[in-house]
Design a protein around this motif. Structure first.
Motif, short mmCIF file in Angstrom:
data_model
loop_
_atom_site.label_atom_id
_atom_site.label_comp_id
_atom_site.label_asym_id
_atom_site.label_seq_id
_atom_site.Cartn_x
_atom_site.Cartn_y
_atom_site.Cartn_z
N ASP A 149 0.87 -1.17 0.00
CA ASP A 149 0.00 0.00 0.00
C ASP A 149 0.91 1.22 0.00
O ASP A 149 1.34 1.68 1.06
N PRO A 150 1.22 1.77 -1.18
CA PRO A 150 2.25 2.80 -1.27
C PRO A 150 1.79 4.20 -0.86
O PRO A 150 2.60 5.13 -0.93
N TYR A 151 0.54 4.37 -0.46
CA TYR A 151 0.05 5.73 -0.20
C TYR A 151 0.96 6.50 0.78
O TYR A 151 1.29 7.66 0.52
N PRO A 152 1.37 5.91 1.92
CA PRO A 152 2.26 6.68 2.81
C PRO A 152 3.55 7.11 2.13
O PRO A 152 4.06 8.21 2.39
N LEU A 153 4.11 6.25 1.27
CA LEU A 153 5.32 6.63 0.54
C LEU A 153 5.06 7.84 -0.35
O LEU A 153 5.85 8.79 -0.40
N LEU A 154 3.93 7.80 -1.06
CA LEU A 154 3.61 8.87 -2.00
C LEU A 154 3.24 10.15 -1.27
O LEU A 154 3.52 11.26 -1.75
N PHE A 155 2.62 10.02 -0.10
CA PHE A 155 2.26 11.18 0.71
C PHE A 155 3.52 11.98 1.07
O PHE A 155 3.55 13.20 0.96
N HIS A 156 4.56 11.26 1.49
CA HIS A 156 5.78 11.96 1.94
C HIS A 156 6.71 12.32 0.80
O HIS A 156 7.71 13.04 1.02
N ALA A 157 6.42 11.86 -0.40
CA ALA A 157 7.27 12.21 -1.54
C ALA A 157 7.02 13.63 -2.04
O ALA A 157 7.83 14.17 -2.79
N ARG A 158 5.92 14.23 -1.62
CA ARG A 158 5.57 15.56 -2.14
C ARG A 158 6.47 16.65 -1.57
O ARG A 158 7.06 16.50 -0.50
N GLY B 10 9.73 8.90 -1.09
CA GLY B 10 8.90 8.82 0.11
C GLY B 10 9.50 7.92 1.16
O GLY B 10 9.48 8.25 2.36
N TRP B 11 10.08 6.78 0.74
CA TRP B 11 10.70 5.88 1.70
C TRP B 11 11.89 6.54 2.38
O TRP B 11 12.07 6.45 3.61
N GLN B 12 12.73 7.21 1.61
CA GLN B 12 13.91 7.82 2.20
C GLN B 12 13.53 8.88 3.23
O GLN B 12 14.16 8.98 4.30
N ARG B 13 12.48 9.62 2.97
CA ARG B 13 12.04 10.65 3.93
C ARG B 13 11.39 10.01 5.15
O ARG B 13 11.57 10.48 6.28
#
Length: 400
Positions: free
Chosen positions: A207-216, A233-236
């Motif tokens: 479920d990549p939504y958290p990754l995409l949320f923090h990629a912004r 997103g993962w790195q952040r």
């Protein structure tokens, strides 16, 4: 509720109300063929999510040992039952920590699914705000006992060695059981050592939504599912999870955050109503690569600064015992696993406790953490000590 939702449901999520709340996926990996499996779920806050891991080991005498149980959803239990059908029933369930609520909360419900299993717990269990006996916390009264300090006294001591770390913090204790599966040369840990993978773990990709949320970059950016955004997103998320407030992160003032939230493309509750009060400095990736450190195992700064420094002598003795064992991989309960490493690199990581987190070097191909990234944790320790919420290492030692 459809069948899929039932399989992922964790009805007691409110006991520790962290994301993903009621719906928890489980991902099983075979680490050592027909011998060791990991079961990953995710857990976090504000979409800062990391893997939460249970490890299952096949016993030579038949049956299974479970280390650090996770939420016993239908999906999770079905995956364990599949192993039972081939290798025998769950015989032992081990809670390897005294302080990790995110591990402790699942033991009672998990144990009820396997009424034949003996439950073993790390010494000096405690609860907050009221210190309750384990049966009041859901542990089965008639089959829960403290793990013996001497591994030879445990019923599985012929296949495992273990070392018990127990640190008196004054208002509670920090405990961790390092468990060595001798035959497979595999060391199981909970919180003391971790490794940051270069890319998001597989359980986060489901479920990549958290990754995409923090990629912004701001609330005005849309959620866009691309490989680049998953990586960013993962790195952040990793920086958030380890440092809480890394030096490369700035918070947006409330007024600006509210104005951007109004213009955000998504105002749903899932998107926190458009709020995104984060601003990353242009060089934030340097912080991640210092943290990643070529995948080397290291001690989280929060653990080093607030916990382990209360008993450096005891930690050194425990680490020396573990480093005397023969292992070629470590499976921790968080972040990356397995970590392909050895006793020498384990000893290096704990030798670094003699230095501040930003001054520790772990081998010739590593680099220290950035000073700005650990500043928040250092200031947090000073604040907690000043307010009496925690005690300094010196105060704890004099109280004993």
């Amino acid at each position: 509720m459809n069948q899929q939702a039932k399989d992922w449901s964790w009805p007691f999520w409110f006991l520790v109300p962290l994301y993903p709340y009621r719906r928890r996926r489980t991902l099983r990996h075979e680490i050592v063929k027909d011998t060791i499996w990991t079961f990953d779920q995710v857990q976090g806050i504000l979409y800062t999510i990391v893997p939460l891991r249970m490890t299952v080991v096949r016993l030579e005498a038949g049956g299974l040992l479970v280390y650090a149980p996770i939420a016993p959803t239908r999906e999770c239990i079905r995956l364990v039952r599949e192993l039972e059908a081939v290798h025998g029933e769950v015989r032992h369930i081990l809670l390897p920590t005294a302080s990790g609520l995110e591990h402790k909360v699942f033991v009672g419900p998990f144990a009820r699914q396997f009424p034949q299993a003996q439950v073993w717990v790390a010494p000096n269990q405690w609860s907050f705000p009221v210190n309750l006996p384990l049966p009041w916390l859901g542990f089965p009264r008639d089959r829960t006992q403290e793990l013996p300090i001497d591994s030879h006294q445990a019923p599985f001591g012929d296949e495992f060695d273990y070392a018990v770390l127990d640190i008196d913090l004054g208002r509670g204790s920090f405990g961790e059981i390092a468990l060595l599966h001798v035959r497979s040369h595999t060391l199981l840990l909970t919180d003391t050592l971790l490794s940051i993978p270069a890319e998001a773990p597989a359980i986060l990709q489901m479920d990549p939504y958290p990754l995409l949320f923090h990629a912004r970059e701001s609330a005005l950016d849309p959620i866009a599912d691309t490989p680049e955004n998953r990586l960013k997103g993962w790195q952040r998320i990793a920086l958030f999870a380890i440092f809480f407030q890394p030096g490369c992160l700035k918070t947006v003032q409330l007024g600006q955050a509210m104005r951007e939230a109004i213009k955000a493309p998504d105002h749903s509750a899932k998107a926190y109503f458009g709020l995104f009060p984060f601003k990353w400095e242009p060089d934030w990736e340097a912080s991640f690569y210092a943290l990643h450190g070529n995948g080397r195992p290291f001690i989280a700064p929060i653990l080093q600064t607030l916990i382990l420094d209360h008993d450096l002598q005891g930690v050194a003795a425990w680490a020396e015992q573990v480093a005397s064992w023969d292992f070629e991989r470590i499976i921790p309960a968080h972040f990356d696993a397995p970590i392909e490493t050895n006793a020498y690199e384990f000893a290096q990581a704990f030798a670094a406790l003699q230095h501040p987190p930003e001054a520790a070097i772990f081998g010739s191909q590593s680099q220290p953490l950035l000073t700005a990234d650990v500043d928040f944790i250092r200031k947090l320790e000073e604040t907690l000590d000043r307010r009496g919420i925690t005690s300094t290492p010196q105060a704890t030692s004099s109280d004993k």
